[in-house]
Design an enzyme around this catalytic site. Structure first.
Site, short mmCIF file in Angstrom:
data_model
loop_
_atom_site.label_atom_id
_atom_site.label_comp_id
_atom_site.label_asym_id
_atom_site.label_seq_id
_atom_site.Cartn_x
_atom_site.Cartn_y
_atom_site.Cartn_z
N THR A 1 47.10 38.28 36.41
CA THR A 1 46.78 37.09 37.18
C THR A 1 48.05 36.27 37.40
OG1 THR A 1 46.06 36.13 35.08
CG2 THR A 1 44.33 36.83 36.61
N LYS B 1 53.03 46.41 28.95
CA LYS B 1 53.54 45.48 29.96
C LYS B 1 55.04 45.69 30.20
CE LYS B 1 50.06 41.94 28.81
NZ LYS B 1 49.32 41.66 30.07
N HIS C 1 37.86 44.21 30.64
CA HIS C 1 39.21 43.75 30.98
C HIS C 1 40.30 44.72 30.58
CE1 HIS C 1 38.15 39.49 31.98
NE2 HIS C 1 37.14 39.75 31.16
N LYS D 1 54.28 36.71 30.19
CA LYS D 1 53.00 37.32 29.80
C LYS D 1 53.09 37.68 28.32
CE LYS D 1 53.92 40.48 33.05
NZ LYS D 1 52.71 40.42 33.85
N ARG D 2 51.95 37.99 27.72
CA ARG D 2 51.98 38.42 26.33
C ARG D 2 52.89 39.63 26.16
NH1 ARG D 2 48.42 35.96 22.54
NH2 ARG D 2 49.21 37.56 21.14
N LYS E 1 49.70 34.18 40.76
CA LYS E 1 50.23 32.80 40.72
C LYS E 1 51.65 32.75 41.25
CE LYS E 1 47.33 32.11 36.68
NZ LYS E 1 47.30 32.17 35.21
C1 Z57 Z 1 43.31 39.97 27.93
O1 Z57 Z 1 44.03 38.88 28.20
C2 Z57 Z 1 43.10 40.93 28.91
C3 Z57 Z 1 42.35 42.04 28.59
C4 Z57 Z 1 41.81 42.18 27.32
O2 Z57 Z 1 41.09 43.25 27.01
C5 Z57 Z 1 42.04 41.19 26.37
BR1 Z57 Z 1 41.30 41.37 24.68
C6 Z57 Z 1 42.77 40.10 26.66
C7 Z57 Z 1 43.65 40.69 30.27
C8 Z57 Z 1 44.22 41.90 31.00
O3 Z57 Z 1 45.26 42.49 30.23
C9 Z57 Z 1 44.77 41.48 32.34
O4 Z57 Z 1 45.23 42.59 33.07
C10 Z57 Z 1 43.70 40.75 33.14
O5 Z57 Z 1 44.26 40.19 34.31
C11 Z57 Z 1 43.09 39.64 32.31
O6 Z57 Z 1 42.62 40.13 31.07
C12 Z57 Z 1 41.93 38.96 33.01
O7 Z57 Z 1 41.02 39.89 33.48
#
Ligand code: Z57
Length: 824
Positions: free
Chosen positions: A666, A564, A366, A558-559, A670
């Site tokens: 994601t 970001k 991810h 978002k976080r 949405k």
């Molecule tokens: C997290 O929420 C994501 C990646 C990570 O390595 C960790 Br730990 C937590 C997120 C990404 O930042 C997003 O870009 C992605 O859409 C999401 O994971 C689901 O794949």
């Protein structure tokens, strides 16, 4: 008398039956009465009535899966960000409308009752919410699946804002009971920790390893039924809660150590106590490693127990029956754990065990951020999981000798790079490498991200195993993220495209032909307007800030992370504010910038950015000179249930990460699905969103991945941009004044420092000008209502690809090879 088999039709309740059931549960389950019941009791009584349906279907699903002995996917994830379940379960059981009517007759509003439910926030952000969407889709598509995770007592912290700063408060989502979970004491597991490994002679003559645990921990499973849309399949999410094992306590107890035994108990219960709030940074803490091992070991035991119930100790069918998906590296230890069980406990030889093991596992990456790639110090690993370290060494030695050496003879640099063990002052276990070596498939989460996983993160592995690397673009469930959260737009779509779209989101494409239709534009935009008016009230109630639904609602949720780039949004708002102060007639449509974001408690700069947004908001929102043209809102405690209110009301979706850093995103999907226009970089799934909607319907700006790489390679100097753009310079210099923090200059300086002396690692300043131009475009588009409506409609209508059902079907076709199994 022959008992007639109940069909789905027989199960379906009518309004009067549901109403009677709710009242019955209010009295006999909640122990109260219609006269005295609190909204919370009504909510729980409603959930109990719904559960009668859920349990019936759950039992049928489990019987069907058992009888047919189906291959199943086991989705291992340290996080499941479920949010609230009531409205989702009602929708998926087709009970929402009749429940609304039944409660209406009792003088109650269903939406009010749903507000009683605390969010199940057992996740940080995108990764955890993705897991939640995926289990929804798996059940909807009738795939046999189990989600495995941790039953955290405290989910992600509740965020309060005090004097503009984030304060973390514990989240206690099940303090007063949760009607959606079932404890399963009959499936308790016990898992070892610590201790040492002994080598003994085995029965068959050879040597055998025995792990003598230093401690044993009990894992208690809690099942959350996962109701598929249509209500046919009800799978489970099984979450493990840690408890002290009686076995161990007695020794201490008998030695007169009552107090010590209580301390042991407290320690054991600490394991599932709290979710680590770091998103994309590796905390590297012992307790975190124990959490990971705890839930993986319990899950592997659970999987084996169910397999052996049918197949006994014959493991020749194991890989055909069992698929395990690792959601990031957090559950990696499941790989050596399965090897340990097969070799040490089931007596398989290494090669047979490995042949099964790597076929069973697949790994989803991810992120490419180095700070997120987990590494555990060898010494910590050895202390907590001594036998697993030996197994990892063995996997590594065989990999290096049998695969790397023949391919790159004598090349020690490549060996060092591909080794599971990182050499150095502190030797470390690299979990990403272990995942790639121990899995049959590795996937990224959007096309661009998967390409970077292959080319930049794991190029040599891709050379060794070209077939292993693949892509599965993320998706979101349209049931929660359109049907439930935006009932008016869902109603409009029901009328114009029929009611199949929640399953076949591609159906919305036929709406594109109405994008120019005045009457349709008007219906679409009046729904948006109504959603904005509802949000206006929420903003007022939560923050006291007055905003107008006339304005453009520009949303970044978002976080909080530097990559970001909330700071890019922040400095652009400051630039707009400056323009307005310099020229009160500065021509812009009124804009409300809305933020929702939590920062990891230890992430200093992220917290400073939250503070800066809040201080800017105070100044801007109370400045009469700008005539309400600009407002800034920081919504505290951003979470799934708040997202459900913000997303339907967004006009503009901020997706502004530095290209190459956001794996997918994601929230971008949405918001576009709900008719927002994306202002974004060519990063993650934004690229695919722009492909689907047409680039002319998004405001794309900034450097692309290649340009980011080449600028970095040339040597990026943020001062070049600081000195070249007088507005940007003035905005950054503003951070050093006390303009936003009267009497306390310097409180915001850390942000300027990070962007100049700090080297601006995420190229914020390089993208500023292009971002500012993109915002001018947004402003111009909005002032042409027909043009805006057209773009908004096209965005919503073309998001079919981002249905998580499509993602799951891709996983099934490319990785899991499941067959769907109809129930009922
Ligand atoms: C997290 O929420 C994501 C990646 C990570 O390595 C960790 Br730990 C937590 C997120 C990404 O930042 C997003 O870009 C992605 O859409 C999401 O994971 C689901 O794949």
């Amino acid at each position: 008398m022959a008992t007639k088999k109940k069909t789905d039709q027989d199960l379906q309740l009518d309004k009067d039956q549901l109403k009677a059931s709710i009242v019955r549960h209010l009295r006999s389950t909640l122990g109260t009465s219609e006269q005295k019941a609190s909204p919370e009791a009504w909510w729980k009584a409603t959930a109990a009535a719904v559960n009668e349906q859920v349990y019936e279907r759950l039992t049928r699903t489990q019987q069907t899966h058992f009888k047919k002995d189906t291959r199943a996917i086991h989705y291992l994830s340290a996080e499941f960000l479920m949010g609230r379940l009531s409205s989702n379960n009602l929708h998926n059981l087709s009970l929402y409308k009749i429940c609304e009517e039944a409660l209406g007759e009792l003088g109650l509003e269903l939406t009010d009752l749903c507000e009683q439910e605390p969010d199940m926030a057992l996740g940080n952000g995108g990764l955890g919410r993705l897991a939640a969407c995926f289990i929804d889709s798996l059940a909807t598509l009738n795939y046999p699946a189990v989600g495995y995770g941790i039953h955290y007592e405290h989910g992600l912290f509740r965020q309060e804002i005090q004097d503009g700063r984030q304060i973390e408060r514990p989240d206690s989502w099940r303090e007063y009971g949760n009607p959606w979970e079932i404890c399963r004491p009959e499936s308790v597991q016990e898992i070892p920790l610590y201790g040492y490994v002994e080598t003994v002679f085995g029965d068959k003559g050879g040597l055998k390893k025995v792990w003598h645990a230093g401690r044993k921990i009990k894992g208690v499973p809690w099942d959350i039924p996962v109701v598929g849309f249509g209500g046919h399949t009800v799978n489970i999410l099984r979450l493990w809660e840690s408890r002290a094992s009686e076995f161990f306590d007695w020794d201490v107890f008998n030695a007169g150590g009552y107090i010590d035994s209580q301390a042991e108990k407290a320690q054991a219960e600490t394991i599932s106590k709290v979710l680590y709030p770091n998103d994309e940074t590796d905390a590297g803490k012992e307790l975190r490693l124990i959490q990971q091992y705890f839930f993986c070991a319990c899950s592997i035991k659970d999987i084996l127990r169910r397999y052996k119930r049918v197949h006994g100790a014959d493991f020749s069918n194991f890989a055909a029956q069992i698929a395990i998906q690792l959601n990031d590296t957090h559950p990696t230890v499941a790989i050596p754990e399965l090897m340990r069980v097969l070799v040490d406990e089931e007596g398989l030889n290494w090669d047979t065990a490995w042949g099964i093991c790597y076929q069973v596992f697949s790994y989803t990456n991810h992120t490419l951020l180095p700070e997120a790639l987990e590494k555990w110090s060898v010494s910590l690993f050895e202390k907590v999981l001594p036998r697993h370290l030996e197994i990892i060494y063995e996997i590594n030695a065989r990999f290096l000798n049998e695969l790397v050496e023949p391919k790159w003879p004598g090349n020690d640099a490549i060996k060092a790079k591909l080794s599971i063990i990182e050499e150095g002052d502190v030797r470390k276990v690299r979990m990403g490498n272990l995942c790639v070596i121990g899995s049959s498939k590795v996937n990224g989460v959007a096309e661009i991200h998967s390409k970077l996983v292959k080319e930049d993160l794991f190029p040599e592995y891709a050379e060794l195993w070209p077939e292993k690397m693949c892509n599965v673009t993320n998706g979101v469930t349209p049931r929660r993220w359109l049907l439930a959260c935006n009932p008016e737009l869902a109603g409009l779509y029901n009328e114009v495209v029929g009611k199949e779209w929640p399953l076949q989101l591609d159906k919305l494409r036929s709406v594109v032909k109405f994008a120019d239709d005045k009457a349709f534009q008007q219906q679409f935009m009046s729904i948006k307007r109504h959603n904005k008016e509802k949000l206006v009230k929420v903003i007022k109630a939560e923050t006291g800030i007055d905003v107008s639904a006339e304005a453009i609602f520009d949303v970044q949720i978002k976080r909080l992370h530097e990559y970001k780039r909330q700071q890019l949004n922040l400095i652009h708002i400051m630039a707009l504010y400056r323009r307005l102060l310099a020229n009160p007639d500065y021509d812009m449509h009124p804009r409300v910038f809305i933020f929702g974001s939590k920062a990891a408690p230890g992430y200093k700069l992220a917290k400073d950015i939250i503070y800066a947004i809040n201080k800017l908001a105070e100044r801007v929102n109370n400045d009469a000179r700008i005539q309400g043209k600009l407002k800034v809102v920081f919504m505290p405690n951003y979470r799934v249930s708040l997202a459900e209110k913000l997303i339907p009301a967004a006009d503009v979706s901020e997706q502004i990460s530095t290209a190459g850093y956001e794996a997918s995103g994601t929230g971008n999907m949405k918001m576009a699905l709900n008719g927002a226009i994306t202002i974004g970089t060519l990063d993650g799934a934004n690229i695919e969103i722009a492909e689907e909607a047409g680039a002319e319907n998004c405001a794309i700006f900034g450097l692309n991945v290649d340009e980011v790489k080449s600028l970095k390679a040339r040597g990026y100097n943020p001062y070049d941009f600081y000195y070249a753009n007088s507005e940007l310079k003035a905005v950054l210099d503003w951070f050093d004044t006390d303009y936003f923090t009267p009497g306390r200059p310097g409180e915001l300086s850390s942000i300027k420092r990070s962007l100049l002396e700090g080297g601006d690692p995420y190229l914020t300043l390089a993208d500023f000008e292009s971002y500012s131009e993109a915002h001018k475009l947004i402003d111009a588009w909005y002032r042409d209502p027909a043009l805006w409506a057209k773009k908004a409609i096209i965005n919503s209508a073309t998001m079919g690809k981002f249905n998580s059902d499509r993602s799951i079907q891709d996983y099934v076709d490319r990785i899991w090879k499941l067959t769907s199994c109809s129930v009922g």
